[in-house]
Design an enzyme around this catalytic site. Structure first.
Site, PDB file in Angstrom:
ATOM      1  N   GLY A  95       0.913  -1.153  -0.476  1.00 51.12           N
ATOM      2  CA  GLY A  95      -0.082  -0.256  -0.153  1.00 51.12           C
ATOM      3  C   GLY A  95       0.534   1.116  -0.076  1.00 51.12           C
ATOM      4  O   GLY A  95       1.804   1.192  -0.399  1.00 51.12           O
ATOM      5  N   ASN A  96       0.435   2.257   0.368  1.00 48.92           N
ATOM      6  CA  ASN A  96       1.242   3.393   0.481  1.00 48.92           C
ATOM      7  C   ASN A  96       0.115   4.326   1.925  1.00 48.92           C
ATOM      8  O   ASN A  96      -0.564   4.363   2.475  1.00 48.92           O
ATOM      9  CB  ASN A  96       1.519   4.196  -0.707  1.00 48.92           C
ATOM     10  CG  ASN A  96      -0.158   4.668  -1.463  1.00 48.92           C
ATOM     11  OD1 ASN A  96      -0.856   5.244  -1.132  1.00 48.92           O
ATOM     12  ND2 ASN A  96      -0.194   3.944  -2.463  1.00 48.92           N
ATOM     13  N   HIS A  97       0.881   5.936   1.724  1.00 49.94           N
ATOM     14  CA  HIS A  97       0.794   6.701   3.306  1.00 49.94           C
ATOM     15  C   HIS A  97      -0.632   7.961   2.617  1.00 49.94           C
ATOM     16  O   HIS A  97      -0.694   8.438   3.405  1.00 49.94           O
ATOM     17  CB  HIS A  97       1.493   7.118   3.842  1.00 49.94           C
ATOM     18  CG  HIS A  97       2.506   7.014   3.592  1.00 49.94           C
ATOM     19  ND1 HIS A  97       2.800   6.155   4.873  1.00 49.94           N
ATOM     20  CD2 HIS A  97       4.199   6.052   3.174  1.00 49.94           C
ATOM     21  CE1 HIS A  97       4.160   5.237   5.381  1.00 49.94           C
ATOM     22  NE2 HIS A  97       5.427   5.586   4.212  1.00 49.94           N
TER      23      HIS A  97
END
Ligand code: PMT
Length: 412
Positions: free
Chosen positions: A219-221
């Site tokens: 995923g990412n932020h």
């Protein structure tokens, strides 16, 4: 104190949900709002004025004049004093009278004199809520710019189960805070005069999660804040908004149809379904570029894995580019470019290859910009101009983007 200095008229009508008004008032006051209660005669059967005046530290207004000293309660001055009128709970009877201008109590005269935006949180039995008369009244009010906080489903006082429960006080208070944070004026605009009225907007937001196994993902932020702020800003300008959101901790924006997805493939599928019916599409999601080719069923056991683990990845489809290739002349497409440093060339390249009309450039090297936080710093690019904006809250950035979209539509 997010509501410091705000004046809110809370209208209470005859509904069992009137008890929830006490919690709502507490939530508003806790954030610094000054609250004036106006209650209908039927409302007083469900909650006592003493409780309400104790909570607000103000006498409750119910009659046109004070029976003790004959002093006049001015609904006109309440209409001028308020920054918002919030009728919660709003009974079927009060909604009907509001829709048809029947001013037979203090709450209704206050509504008719109100200069501030008015919100209603309906509460009633499921059959009353579903009845054509109630739905017509709600739609009349909505057309006039009254904002409806949709009723929820669940157990009702009648013992039946269905739609008609007043939205929870904490949810309503949260929406009030978000409304004032987003610049406040737009929801007051009658729909018929709003610049994006009749426009359908698709917005992608948040991250995507690509499953490695049953518990792990790539995923990412992205928090979703930028996209959710855009959804509220478009809605505030009268648009019909569908938000396709990856996993976030944010609540659905008020009045926005929110489709929750997890992976890039799901986001593509949901967006493809909505895109043909949209005049505007904004791609603010941080879509994972790759996904594990074959996610493991169940949870991989750490003990059985070696010192190094190789995961084969497959490239995800580019949602913006896929829909950009299908763009029709009637559609306006806005992409985002998240770059390590402010690279206008690269943003313009992405604009061209993805078939976008405009590009929002934000850079990780700019303090307070990009992922996670509550602020962003952007440049807005099109084929003919680049406009730079200072660091602002994501709500303000969203309003800048929406204003640029409106200007562009006016030129066409
Ligand atoms: O969610 P927040 O925490 O508020 O953060 C906001 C944000 C930083 C995520 C947002 O402002 C932002 O920059 N979103 C785009 C992030 C991104 O993926 O940028 P990109 O330059 O890699 O992609 C370019 C464009 O293609 C974007 O419009 C993106 O949505 C789209 N894209 C990219 C890859 C992909 N597979 N599908 C896409 O649709």
């Amino acid at each position: 104190m997010k509501l410091q200095g705000k004046h809110i008229v809370v209208g209470i009508t005859g509904s069992i949900a009137a008890y929830k008004a006490a919690t709502l008032i507490r939530c508003l006051i806790k954030e610094g709002a000054e609250v004036q209660v106006v209650i209908t005669p039927a409302g007083k059967e469900f909650i006592t004025p003493l409780t309400l005046s104790t909570l607000t530290n103000k006498p409750v207004v119910s009659e046109f004049f004070d029976r003790r000293d004959g002093s006049w309660h001015s609904h006109v001055s309440l209409g001028l004093w308020a920054d918002l009128m919030l009728i919660a709970p709003a009974s079927a009877a009060t909604l009907g009278k509001m829709a048809h201008g029947i001013a037979d109590n203090m709450l209704l005269t206050t509504y008719l004199s109100m200069k501030a935006p008015t919100w209603v949180a309906p509460a009633m039995d499921l059959d009353m809520y579903a009845h054509e008369a109630t739905q017509n009244n709600l739609s009349i009010l909505q057309q006039r710019g009254v904002h409806i906080i949709d009723a929820g489903s669940g157990f009702l006082a009648s013992g039946l189960e269905g739609k008609g429960r007043m939205a929870e006080p904490e949810h309503i208070a949260g929406e009030v805070i978000r409304y004032f944070e987003s610049g406040a004026m737009p929801l007051a605009t009658p729909l018929s005069k709003a610049p994006l009225q009749g426009k359908r907007v698709l917005i992608t937001a948040g991250p995507t999660y690509e499953a490695i196994d049953a518990v792990r993902f790539i995923g990412n932020h992205s928090s979703g804040r930028m996209g959710y702020a855009l959804a509220s800003a478009c809605k505030a300008q009268g648009a019909e908004v569908t938000l396709v959101s990856g996993p976030t901790a944010l609540p659905d924006p008020l009045g926005v149809k929110t489709v929750r997805v997890t992976s890039a493939l799901e986001m593509l599928q949901a967006s493809e379904a909505i895109f043909p019916k949209s005049e505007i599409a904004i791609f603010s999601a941080a879509v994972a570029d790759y996904r594990p080719t074959t996610p493991v069923e169940g949870k991989m056991k750490r003990e059985t894995l070696g010192q190094e683990l190789q995961i084969q990845l497959t490239k995800n489809p580019d949602i913006a580019a896929t829909l950009g290739a299908k763009k029709e002349a009637r559609q306006l497409l806005v992409g985002f470019a998240l770059e390590t440093s402010p690279n206008e060339e690269e943003a313009l390249r992405k604009m061209r290859v993805k078939g976008m009309d405009m590009m929002v450039l934000n850079s990780l090297s700019d303090q307070g910009a990009g992922f996670g936080g509550t602020t962003n710093k952007i440049a807005l690019l099109s084929a003919t101009e680049v406009v730079h904006f200072p660091l602002k809250s994501k709500e303000e950035v969203a309003q800048d983007i929406v204003q640029a979209i409106i200007k562009r539509l006016e030129r066409v």
